[in-house]
Motif scaffolding. Structure first.
Motif, short mmCIF file in Angstrom:
data_model
loop_
_atom_site.label_atom_id
_atom_site.label_comp_id
_atom_site.label_asym_id
_atom_site.label_seq_id
_atom_site.Cartn_x
_atom_site.Cartn_y
_atom_site.Cartn_z
N PHE A 1 0.82 -1.21 0.00
CA PHE A 1 0.00 0.00 0.00
C PHE A 1 0.86 1.26 0.00
O PHE A 1 0.50 2.27 -0.60
N PHE A 2 2.03 1.19 0.67
CA PHE A 2 2.86 2.38 0.81
C PHE A 2 4.04 2.40 -0.16
O PHE A 2 4.91 3.27 -0.06
N ASP A 3 4.09 1.45 -1.10
CA ASP A 3 5.22 1.39 -2.02
C ASP A 3 5.34 2.66 -2.86
O ASP A 3 6.45 3.15 -3.11
N GLY A 4 4.21 3.21 -3.30
CA GLY A 4 4.25 4.43 -4.11
C GLY A 4 4.80 5.60 -3.32
O GLY A 4 5.63 6.37 -3.84
N ASP A 5 4.39 5.73 -2.06
CA ASP A 5 4.89 6.81 -1.21
C ASP A 5 6.39 6.67 -0.97
O ASP A 5 7.13 7.65 -0.95
N GLU A 6 6.84 5.43 -0.79
CA GLU A 6 8.26 5.20 -0.56
C GLU A 6 9.08 5.56 -1.80
O GLU A 6 10.18 6.11 -1.69
N ARG A 7 8.54 5.23 -2.97
CA ARG A 7 9.25 5.58 -4.20
C ARG A 7 9.33 7.09 -4.38
O ARG A 7 10.36 7.63 -4.78
N LEU A 8 8.24 7.80 -4.08
CA LEU A 8 8.25 9.26 -4.19
C LEU A 8 9.22 9.88 -3.18
O LEU A 8 9.90 10.85 -3.49
N ALA A 9 9.27 9.30 -1.99
CA ALA A 9 10.22 9.79 -0.99
C ALA A 9 11.65 9.59 -1.48
O ALA A 9 12.53 10.43 -1.26
N ARG A 10 11.88 8.48 -2.16
CA ARG A 10 13.20 8.21 -2.74
C ARG A 10 13.54 9.25 -3.80
O ARG A 10 14.66 9.75 -3.87
N ASN B 1 2.17 9.63 -18.14
CA ASN B 1 1.63 8.33 -17.72
C ASN B 1 2.70 7.43 -17.10
O ASN B 1 2.39 6.56 -16.28
N ASP B 2 3.94 7.66 -17.48
CA ASP B 2 5.01 6.74 -17.10
C ASP B 2 5.75 7.15 -15.83
O ASP B 2 6.20 6.29 -15.07
N ARG B 3 5.90 8.45 -15.57
CA ARG B 3 6.78 8.92 -14.50
C ARG B 3 6.02 9.39 -13.26
O ARG B 3 5.14 10.25 -13.35
N LEU B 4 6.41 8.85 -12.13
CA LEU B 4 5.80 9.25 -10.87
C LEU B 4 6.09 10.71 -10.55
O LEU B 4 5.25 11.42 -10.00
#
Length: 332
Positions: free
Chosen positions: A7-16, A84-87
């Motif tokens: 659930f939090f993988d997207g947030d972790e990637r953005l934090a990275r 569409n591709d990049r966070l």
């Protein structure tokens, strides 16, 4: 074995991404894009939706897409794909994975509406006001220089080129609206030295632009509202006609002096030119940055569309400069 998405993988990637220095996140923190909304809405004159149909995308979101496009020198199709591709792009635009993303045609139509409304000057002035409110005073001056800008090739015949130079629309274009819309009637082309092919008599088809460049100075390029009266330019712009024009209109010539014919350059003129070059180089750094960092390339057809393309490049450069100054002041 593949790991199931958490659930939090997207947030972790953005934090990275934030930790790696996401430039767009810095834009979001520093630039108040909402300040552009009144000018955008005035230019676009969106309907109130009473006629039904899908509502238009938010104008500030669309403007931010143009910022992404300018920063990365993207075509409309490539812009659609990368949003569409990049966070990082989605975060900058405030879009979730489930949100509808503007397609390439929508981006083109948005930019076209701004173009037809002549909105770029107001948008540029709006960010100038933002800079002043933040305590920065953009010092205006006037420097003139000509440059070659890569643009789509038109492949016109010699007869068509002659008609265009003389201000006429070629006969075989007049009854073909689709063809006419894809033809650039304002652009003029030349050959880079390395691309030129020798003619049968051994000469190179290269034209010297210096004479025509110099005449442009007297065609409305100088602005009396600037905060400085100096006019900076290279020797191509130095002529008696230009010097008289500058003096007559209350400006001060800072144009480079030419070397005397068949004589060495006097030492005092060398020193004067060197001092002028210091000032010019600071301004020309802006144009070098636009060509190298953002890869400025005019994909559009016609001078009005090129105006908004170059205007956006100027706004984005000022935004990047604003970020730099804010970081500098924060560390002082």
């Amino acid at each position: 074995m593949m790991k199931q998405a958490g659930f939090f993988d997207g947030d972790e990637r953005l934090a990275r991404l934030s930790g790696l220095g996401d430039q767009l996140e810095a834009f979001s923190r520093t630039v108040d894009f909402e300040a552009f909304r009144p000018d955008l809405e005035k230019a676009l004159a969106y309907s109130d939706g009473s006629k039904g149909g899908r509502p238009p995308f938010d104008p500030v979101l669309m403007f931010k897409i143009l910022v992404i496009q300018t920063l990365n020198n993207l075509s409309d199709d490539r812009t659609e794909y990368l949003i569409n591709d990049r966070l990082s792009f989605m975060r900058f635009l405030g879009l979730a994975l489930s949100d509808r993303v503007p397609d390439a045609k929508t981006v083109w139509l948005f930019r076209e509406r701004l173009t037809q409304a002549g909105a770029i000057e107001n948008l540029f002035a709006r960010f100038d006001a933002t800079l002043r409110n933040a305590g920065y005073l953009p010092m205006s001056g006037q420097i003139l220089d000509a440059t070659l800008v890569a643009a789509p090739r038109q492949r016109n015949s010699n007869a068509e080129k002659t008609d265009l130079r003389e201000g006429r629309i070629p006969q075989n274009w007049q009854d073909k609206p689709a063809k006419l819309s894809h033809k650039d009637r304002h652009a003029r082309w030349t050959l880079k030295f390395t691309k030129a092919k020798r003619q049968e008599d051994g000469t190179l088809p290269i034209t010297d632009a210096a004479a025509s460049d110099g005449a442009r100075l007297r065609e409305g390029l100088l602005d009396k509202t600037n905060t400085a009266s100096g006019v900076w330019a290279d020797t191509a712009y130095r002529s008696k006609a230009n010097e008289d024009f500058i003096d007559r209109h209350g400006f001060v010539s800072k144009i480079h002096r030419k070397k005397p014919h068949l004589k060495p350059m006097p030492r005092h003129i060398q020193r004067s030119n060197a001092g002028k070059s210091v000032i010019r180089s600071r301004v020309e750094h802006v144009f070098a940055d636009q060509k190298s960092q953002t890869g400025l390339f005019v994909r559009t057809v016609g001078i009005t569309r090129a105006t908004i393309r170059i205007g956006l490049a100027n706004i984005v450069y000022n935004m990047r400069r604003f970020l730099f100054l804010e970081r500098l002041n924060a560390s002082a």
